[in-house]
Design an enzyme around this catalytic site. Structure first.
Site, PDB file in Angstrom:
ATOM      1  N   CYS A 109      11.589   8.207  18.004  1.00 62.85           N
ATOM      2  CA  CYS A 109      10.679   8.221  16.953  1.00 62.85           C
ATOM      3  C   CYS A 109      10.057   9.882  16.553  1.00 62.85           C
ATOM      4  CB  CYS A 109       8.950   7.937  17.872  1.00 62.85           C
ATOM      5  SG  CYS A 109       7.398   8.744  17.327  1.00 62.85           S
ATOM      6  N   CYS A 450       4.460  -7.471  -5.047  1.00 61.85           N
ATOM      7  CA  CYS A 450       3.440  -9.203  -5.332  1.00 61.85           C
ATOM      8  C   CYS A 450       4.503 -10.573  -5.069  1.00 61.85           C
ATOM      9  CB  CYS A 450       2.136  -9.974  -6.182  1.00 61.85           C
ATOM     10  SG  CYS A 450       1.433 -10.922  -6.315  1.00 61.85           S
ATOM     11  N   CYS A 453       3.281 -13.313  -7.475  1.00 62.44           N
ATOM     12  CA  CYS A 453       2.820 -12.436  -9.326  1.00 62.44           C
ATOM     13  C   CYS A 453       3.475 -13.196 -10.238  1.00 62.44           C
ATOM     14  CB  CYS A 453       3.214 -11.163  -8.853  1.00 62.44           C
ATOM     15  SG  CYS A 453       1.127 -10.568  -8.316  1.00 62.44           S
TER      16      CYS A 453
END
Length: 538
Positions: A109, A450, A453
């Site tokens: 991190c 999407c 889509c």
């Protein structure tokens, strides 16, 4: 000195240089009789000067190395003060210590890595202050059971344990801010300074603080001050009952027996509190005045910026070298809007910070200086569309304050749409092609990411061919990720809307799960047209 000098190498280089030059000099003498004694003396002086310059350079390098090594040694020592938690020692640590501040981190991190040295420095400072708090860190990936026990899910996570009961950390992320927060939560909300010498020493270590001057440390005003100090999580509060001590901390002080002021390390260093001595009023004063005139956004201070009560925020995106020349005039602009709007700088080359903001404007590829603004109260965004000069920025800010700047809606460039069966609509053409069109419009709203889509787009293409003979129906599509319009508010993709001629304010939503036949039947049912198309097979 931690490392002894090595005189051999330090002496060797200039000596070799001198010898080589002298040999060259001697050869030149033998080659020519034109060199005078005065020339010999001048050359020797040049050689000695060269040796002295090299010695100075080496001493400078040694001093720089010593300074860096000293800093590294301090950090290393501080990191050793921070205890490493594991499966075996966690229970014992919490049983034996009243206060424990835990940093949950992951080795990969980036933000954890940035916070770690500040955390270690804070541990060192707290130890010097005599704090009984224990600071510990936990590798949550290596010890997932302990992390789960502490409910550590994201990184970095800071938790304060008071007798085994945890509370979330809500302070800043510099070493000084961590120290202030911890001391307030463990019983030291206010530091009392009694002498000018103490004040001078305090100023060497602290850049931001609140100073309260009271004749006596009692009464309702003083109690409000203490409550504010306890409630605030970020700023060190100082109390004094001597005007001389108070002036050492706040030279501009005018009062002699009751005063409260905020000190910061920037051009607007001193801010006098002029409100009533009530806890909420004092806290509100700090919330509106604690930030610099222009604050540089980072991942560590972003939460504090976003949570500010100043909801009108101006963001300046620029390269670091460009911003250096812009900072001072920008501070002059910010000074005129103190407590009304916040000014924030983001390095436009820092993709992690800049790109998410710039994407909201469709300008994620820009590398030029940009000025934007957000009204977080109304969730509106604005863009300065003229050159970002100080005068234009000031005019832009004044317009924001008076509500005369139009909300910005992003748009792709206007496409040609020549011979297209499904028209491509963008933000700039939504009015003309959809809302102001005299025809019925079937609009597909999609995004490139999407999953479903593509299937819907193929259905719309089939429908466009099926209704090709209609003069009163238009098929269109808009990429919602790159285009916006105030009257197009869509939360799920893909979406299909039928904007009926004469009633564009109330579009009808179609089911994207319906087949082509069902959609064609729906369109025929709602479309008002003289040449309504027959229900041919699709």
């Amino acid at each position: 000195m931690l490392f002894p000098k090595k005189p051999t190498s330090g002496f060797l280089l200039p000596t070799l240089t001198l010898l080589l030059l002298l040999l060259s000099f001697s050869t030149n003498i033998n080659a020519s009789d034109r060199t005078s004694p005065e020339d010999d003396f001048d050359d020797l002086e040049q050689l000695l000067a060269l040796d002295e310059q090299e010695d100075q350079q080496q001493q400078g390098q040694e001093q720089e190395f010593s300074s860096r090594f000293s800093e590294a040694a301090v950090v290393s020592k501080a990191q050793r003060i921070v205890l490493e938690l594991n499966n075996d020692n966690s229970k014992r640590i919490f049983d034996e210590n009243e206060f424990v501040l835990v940093l949950g981190y992951a080795p990969w991190c980036v933000r954890s890595a940035e916070l770690m040295p500040h955390f270690a420095e804070a541990a060192n400072s707290l130890k010097l202050l005599g704090s009984t708090l224990l600071m510990a860190k936990l590798d949550a990936e290596r010890y997932p059971k302990v992390a789960s026990l502490f409910d550590i899910k994201g990184f970095p996570t800071l938790l304060l344990f008071l007798n085994g009961t945890s509370q979330a950390y809500t302070g800043g992320f510099s070493a000084e801010e961590i120290v202030i927060w911890v001391r307030k939560k463990t019983g030291v909300p206010v530091v009392r300074i009694s002498t000018v010498t103490e004040a001078e020493e305090f100023l060497k270590k602290h850049q931001m603080f609140v100073i309260g001057l009271f004749q006596k440390f009692e009464g309702s005003y003083y109690e409000a001050f203490i409550k504010a100090a306890t409630s605030d999580n970020e700023i060190q509060f100082i109390e004094a009952n001597s005007i001389e001590v108070a002036k050492a901390l706040y030279p501009d002080i005018k009062a002699t027996n009751l005063f409260l002021g905020l000190v910061k390390s920037e051009p607007e260093r001193y801010t006098t509190y002029e409100g009533t001595y009530e806890t909420e009023s004092i806290l509100q004063f700090l919330d509106y005045n604690k930030f610099p005139l222009v604050i540089k956004l980072s991942e560590l201070n972003s939460i504090r910026v976003y949570s500010s009560p100043i909801k009108l925020q101006v963001y300046v995106f620029a390269k670091a070298d460009v911003f250096k020349t812009l900072l001072e005039p920008l501070q002059d602009v910010a000074r005129k809007f103190i407590t009304k709007m916040m000014f924030i700088y983001i390095d436009i080359m820092d993709e992690n910070l800049a790109k998410p903001f710039l994407t909201l404007f469709g300008l994620e590829e820009s590398k030029n200086t940009l000025v934007t603004a957000f009204d977080n109260k109304g969730s509106s965004k604005f863009l300065l569309q003229s050159n970002p000069t100080p005068s234009n920025i000031e005019e832009f800010c004044s317009g924001l304050l008076h509500g005369s700047i139009s909300t910005y809606f992003k748009s792709q460039p206007i496409p040609e749409n020549k011979n297209a069966s499904v028209l491509a609509v963008v933000g700039k053409t939504f009015d003309d092609l959809v809302l102001n069109s005299p025809k019925n419009v079937l609009l597909e709203v999609y995004t490139p990411w999407c999953i479903n889509c593509e299937t819907t787009s193929k259905q719309v293409e089939k429908l466009a061919k099926h209704f090709k003979g209609s003069d009163n129906l238009v098929f269109a599509k808009i990429d919602a990720s790159a285009n916006e319009h105030p009257k197009l508010q869509v939360d799920d993709y893909p979406s299909l809307f039928l904007y009926k001629a004469g009633d564009k304010d109330s579009p009808i939503k179609l089911s994207t799960k319906s087949g082509s036949k069902e959609l064609a039947a729906f369109i025929n049912k709602h479309m008002r047209t003289k040449d309504q198309v027959a229900k041919d097979e699709l």
